[in-house]
Design a protein around this motif. Structure first.
Motif, PDB file in Angstrom:
ATOM      1  N   GLY A  45       0.817  -1.197   0.000  1.00 26.55           N
ATOM      2  CA  GLY A  45       0.000   0.000   0.000  1.00 26.55           C
ATOM      3  C   GLY A  45       0.856   1.255   0.000  1.00 26.55           C
ATOM      4  N   ILE A  46       0.821   1.994  -1.118  1.00 23.07           N
ATOM      5  CA  ILE A  46       1.577   3.242  -1.233  1.00 23.07           C
ATOM      6  C   ILE A  46       0.653   4.278  -1.872  1.00 23.07           C
ATOM      7  N   PRO A  47      -0.013   5.097  -1.074  1.00 25.87           N
ATOM      8  CA  PRO A  47      -0.945   6.089  -1.622  1.00 25.87           C
ATOM      9  C   PRO A  47      -0.280   7.071  -2.586  1.00 25.87           C
ATOM     10  N   ASN A  48       0.968   7.461  -2.290  1.00 27.03           N
ATOM     11  CA  ASN A  48       1.684   8.390  -3.166  1.00 27.03           C
ATOM     12  C   ASN A  48       3.065   7.825  -3.477  1.00 27.03           C
ATOM     13  N   PRO A  49       3.182   7.052  -4.547  1.00 24.12           N
ATOM     14  CA  PRO A  49       4.453   6.373  -4.839  1.00 24.12           C
ATOM     15  C   PRO A  49       5.560   7.286  -5.328  1.00 24.12           C
ATOM     16  N   ASP A  50       5.271   8.559  -5.559  1.00 23.38           N
ATOM     17  CA  ASP A  50       6.293   9.467  -6.060  1.00 23.38           C
ATOM     18  C   ASP A  50       6.973  10.279  -4.963  1.00 23.38           C
ATOM     19  N   LEU A  51       6.620  10.037  -3.717  1.00 26.09           N
ATOM     20  CA  LEU A  51       7.333  10.673  -2.612  1.00 26.09           C
ATOM     21  C   LEU A  51       8.777  10.186  -2.589  1.00 26.09           C
ATOM     22  N   ARG A  52       9.703  11.080  -2.213  1.00 31.79           N
ATOM     23  CA  ARG A  52      11.128  10.769  -2.293  1.00 31.79           C
ATOM     24  C   ARG A  52      11.790  10.852  -0.912  1.00 31.79           C
ATOM     25  N   TYR A  53      12.790   9.967  -0.710  1.00 31.59           N
ATOM     26  CA  TYR A  53      13.448   9.884   0.589  1.00 31.59           C
ATOM     27  C   TYR A  53      14.951   9.712   0.455  1.00 31.59           C
ATOM     28  N   SER A  54      15.671  10.102   1.489  1.00 33.13           N
ATOM     29  CA  SER A  54      17.119   9.923   1.581  1.00 33.13           C
ATOM     30  C   SER A  54      17.431   8.811   2.572  1.00 33.13           C
ATOM     31  N   PHE A  55      18.623   8.210   2.409  1.00 29.17           N
ATOM     32  CA  PHE A  55      19.022   7.072   3.227  1.00 29.17           C
ATOM     33  C   PHE A  55      20.498   7.164   3.610  1.00 29.17           C
ATOM     34  N   ILE A  56      20.841   6.436   4.670  1.00 32.46           N
ATOM     35  CA  ILE A  56      22.233   6.259   5.080  1.00 32.46           C
ATOM     36  C   ILE A  56      22.363   4.876   5.703  1.00 32.46           C
ATOM     37  N   HIS A  57      23.504   4.226   5.489  1.00 36.88           N
ATOM     38  CA  HIS A  57      23.748   2.933   6.122  1.00 36.88           C
ATOM     39  C   HIS A  57      24.093   3.144   7.594  1.00 36.88           C
ATOM     40  N   ALA A  58      23.631   2.244   8.449  1.00 41.75           N
ATOM     41  CA  ALA A  58      23.843   2.388   9.894  1.00 41.75           C
ATOM     42  C   ALA A  58      25.322   2.427  10.258  1.00 41.75           C
ATOM     43  N   ASP A  59      26.154   1.639   9.571  1.00 43.30           N
ATOM     44  CA  ASP A  59      27.585   1.651   9.859  1.00 43.30           C
ATOM     45  C   ASP A  59      28.189   3.010   9.518  1.00 43.30           C
ATOM     46  N   GLU A  60      27.717   3.604   8.413  1.00 43.87           N
ATOM     47  CA  GLU A  60      28.225   4.909   8.023  1.00 43.87           C
ATOM     48  C   GLU A  60      27.691   6.011   8.941  1.00 43.87           C
ATOM     49  N   ALA A  61      26.489   5.815   9.468  1.00 41.83           N
ATOM     50  CA  ALA A  61      25.955   6.759  10.458  1.00 41.83           C
ATOM     51  C   ALA A  61      26.846   6.772  11.704  1.00 41.83           C
ATOM     52  N   ALA A  62      27.224   5.591  12.173  1.00 41.44           N
ATOM     53  CA  ALA A  62      28.082   5.495  13.352  1.00 41.44           C
ATOM     54  C   ALA A  62      29.464   6.079  13.075  1.00 41.44           C
ATOM     55  N   SER A  63      30.016   5.779  11.900  1.00 43.70           N
ATOM     56  CA  SER A  63      31.337   6.303  11.544  1.00 43.70           C
ATOM     57  C   SER A  63      31.313   7.826  11.434  1.00 43.70           C
ATOM     58  N   PHE A  64      30.230   8.349  10.878  1.00 43.47           N
ATOM     59  CA  PHE A  64      30.118   9.805  10.758  1.00 43.47           C
ATOM     60  C   PHE A  64      30.086  10.466  12.135  1.00 43.47           C
ATOM     61  N   LEU A  65      29.304   9.897  13.047  1.00 45.99           N
ATOM     62  CA  LEU A  65      29.263  10.440  14.403  1.00 45.99           C
ATOM     63  C   LEU A  65      30.644  10.412  15.046  1.00 45.99           C
ATOM     64  N   LEU A  66      31.342   9.298  14.888  1.00 44.72           N
ATOM     65  CA  LEU A  66      32.696   9.187  15.432  1.00 44.72           C
ATOM     66  C   LEU A  66      33.584  10.307  14.891  1.00 44.72           C
ATOM     67  N   GLU A  67      33.581  10.477  13.563  1.00 44.92           N
ATOM     68  CA  GLU A  67      34.480  11.433  12.934  1.00 44.92           C
ATOM     69  C   GLU A  67      34.096  12.874  13.241  1.00 44.92           C
ATOM     70  N   ILE A  68      32.807  13.160  13.314  1.00 42.31           N
ATOM     71  CA  ILE A  68      32.388  14.535  13.575  1.00 42.31           C
ATOM     72  C   ILE A  68      32.769  14.952  14.997  1.00 42.31           C
ATOM     73  N   GLY A  69      32.910  13.953  15.874  1.00 47.65           N
ATOM     74  CA  GLY A  69      33.359  14.252  17.231  1.00 47.65           C
ATOM     75  C   GLY A  69      34.789  14.761  17.275  1.00 47.65           C
ATOM     76  N   TYR A  70      35.613  14.324  16.305  1.00 49.08           N
ATOM     77  CA  TYR A  70      37.011  14.764  16.246  1.00 49.08           C
ATOM     78  C   TYR A  70      37.167  16.102  15.538  1.00 49.08           C
ATOM     79  N   SER A  71      36.108  16.560  14.873  1.00 52.97           N
ATOM     80  CA  SER A  71      36.190  17.784  14.085  1.00 52.97           C
ATOM     81  C   SER A  71      35.957  19.019  14.964  1.00 52.97           C
ATOM     82  N   ASP A  72      36.064  20.186  14.334  1.00 51.87           N
ATOM     83  CA  ASP A  72      35.734  21.424  15.044  1.00 51.87           C
ATOM     84  C   ASP A  72      34.460  22.053  14.496  1.00 51.87           C
ATOM     85  N   LEU A  73      33.688  21.285  13.725  1.00 49.77           N
ATOM     86  CA  LEU A  73      32.436  21.774  13.158  1.00 49.77           C
ATOM     87  C   LEU A  73      31.436  22.089  14.262  1.00 49.77           C
TER      88      LEU A  73
END
Length: 296
Positions: free
Chosen positions: A186-214
């Protein structure tokens, strides 16, 4: 050795983050309600807190300091304020796990499309934010609290939909199973669009952003987005099956991705800073093949 506090960290990519922190030589403390087991053994210290009871955090954090905090478990502005007050003067840098849901429904949102520094805050608890709309508002207000208080260097990481082979929500797996079994989706609106990230890359990004000064908000994830129609058609091609779409919201067949609108993000800021994420077509292709193998 950095001293790192993780609020949460016993579920999904939060657990992956803790493991990466340990492997990178950090002294890690996890603070949770203490109701779930974790696999970290003697590699972490543990504190018991209740995010909805400020006094538990004040007591748990008394006399302690950390270089960095990762917040995986904040779901209301009241929790954000209470936690910030309890940690004031005890930590310099604060990484808040937020969501693309802070943006209005739409596609390719850039970070400036939601301004946490000026967003008005009403202090409410998590029970005051039911459903998707409540979740959106809770995360917006929580971001606003952390950025506006100015107690720490704050990064709000606005994650898109997180997927992986061990995704406990099984939302992507739902679509693969329906296609393989010949059942309608069941998909009332099949043209809706979404973004994704892999869980391993989510964890790696959090790790790396902690070392940054952003400081400030940032959108991580695969650069592209995809519509629900394109997603299920991709599953059908890989599985060599037909897909049956229905304009339905009936329980049991409705897609767990069938939200009221599109949610996708522009990840060019993260890419410009040198962060690399798997191509979306490759990411989804790998996962679809994995779920097909598991089904068979």
């Amino acid at each position: 050795m950095r001293k790192v506090l993780v609020l949460g960290g016993t579920q999904y990519f939060g657990k992956k983050l803790v493991q990466k922190l340990i492997e990178n030589g950090n002294e890690v403390t996890i603070a949770t309600r203490g109701t779930k087991s974790d696999p970290f053994g003697e590699n972490v210290k543990r504190l018991v807190i209740d995010r909805e009871k400020k006094e538990t955090m004040v007591a748990a954090f008394e006399g302690k300091e950390w270089d960095l905090v990762y917040d995986q478990s904040c779901f209301s502005p009241m929790e954000a304020k209470d936690t910030a007050d309890a940690l004031k003067g005890k930590v310099r840098r604060y990484i808040f796990t937020s969501t693309q849901a802070v943006y209005e429904f739409g596609t390719q949102h850039v970070e400036g499309n939601f301004n946490a520094y000026t967003y008005p805050v009403t202090y409410k608890s998590r029970k005051d934010y039911p459903g998707y709309e409540g979740y959106k508002e809770a995360k917006r207000a929580s971001e606003a609290v952390f950025h506006q208080l100015g107690y720490f260097e704050v990064v709000s990481v606005r994650f898109p939909i997180v997927v992986s082979e061990d995704d406990y929500t099984e939302r992507l797996k739902f679509h693969v199973d329906k296609v393989l079994s010949g059942q309608p989706i069941g998909i009332p609106n099949p043209d809706l669009r979404y973004s994704f990230i892999h869980a391993d890359e989510a964890a790696s990004f959090l790790l790396e952003i902690g070392y940054s000064d952003l400081e400030g908000p940032i959108n991580p994830g695969s650069a592209e987005d995809i519509s629900l129609r394109e997603l299920v058609e991709k599953i059908a091609r890989v599985a060599n099956k037909e897909v049956i779409l229905e304009n339905s919201t009936d329980t049991g067949i409705v897609s767990p991705y069938a939200l009221p609108g599109s949610w996708s993000i522009d990840t060019s800021l993260a890419a410009g800073l040198g962060y690399v994420f798997t191509d979306l077509n490759q990411l989804l292709g790998q996962l679809i093949k994995y779920y097909i193998k598991q089904y068979n």
